[in-house]
Design a protein around this motif. Structure first.
Motif: not given
Length: 190
Positions: A41-42, A72-74, A93-94, A99-104
């Motif tokens: 995450s950037p 769940d995301v981690i 999760m989405l 919000k935290y720009d976790i694109k994958v």
């Protein structure tokens, strides 16, 4: 010979590379690798940048999501997700990933989200698709579904959607339906 499955980050770091950062969510603490969080995450990368409180303490505090969603995301990013997730869990999760720009996470889950549109999940998915930017593909899938299931508009879940979302959905479905009817009328008159 076919290749075996690619190793996950979780398998690669194993036990030999200890966790060195924490994500704190309420009373819960989720251990993570500092550099992995920055790769994921950037936003986390900015938080762990030199001179920030997070860089000095090696922990990030998350206040607007529950621990299960963050975990769940981690776990997904580490390749440790070993259970079926409900559509509601995926949407949570989405939201976190957005919000935290976790694109994958967004790319992987949104690619299949339209396959899980049902009468039961429609309003939850519509709220997600219209509340966040860049969800036009999912919006169109929901509009198409609504055209095949117009009675959804009188369901209690649909009624609880914010007025601007209901209005946008109904307008888009009506305009899309008008376009289809106009094409059919033109074909008949030709």
């Amino acid at each position: 010979m076919p290749l075996p499955n690619f190793p996950t980050i979780g398998e690669l770091v194993g036990e030999h590379y200890p966790y060195d950062a924490k994500i704190v969510v309420g009373e819960d603490t989720i251990e993570i690798h500092h550099y992995f969080a920055c790769l994921m995450s950037p936003e986390f990368h900015k938080m762990f940048d030199k001179g920030t409180n997070e860089a000095q303490t090696d922990f990030i505090e998350i206040k607007d999501f529950d621990a299960a969603t963050v975990r769940d995301v981690i776990d997904f990013c580490y390749g440790r997700q070993d259970r079926q997730l409900s559509t509601e869990e995926v949407v949570r999760m989405l939201r976190f990933a957005d919000k935290y720009d976790i694109k994958v996470v967004v790319q992987r889950f949104e690619a299949n989200l339209a396959n899980f549109i049902t009468n039961n999940t429609f309003s939850m998915l519509a709220h997600y698709a219209w509340e966040l930017k860049g969800k036009e593909h999912l919006q169109q899938e929901l509009i198409d579904f609504l055209q095949d299931h117009p009675l959804l508009t009188i369901s209690s879940k649909f009624a609880k959607l914010p007025m601007e979302i209901k209005d946008a959905i109904i307008r888009a479905a009506a305009l899309s339906e008008d376009a289809v009817s106009g094409e059919e009328e033109e074909a008949v008159s030709d």
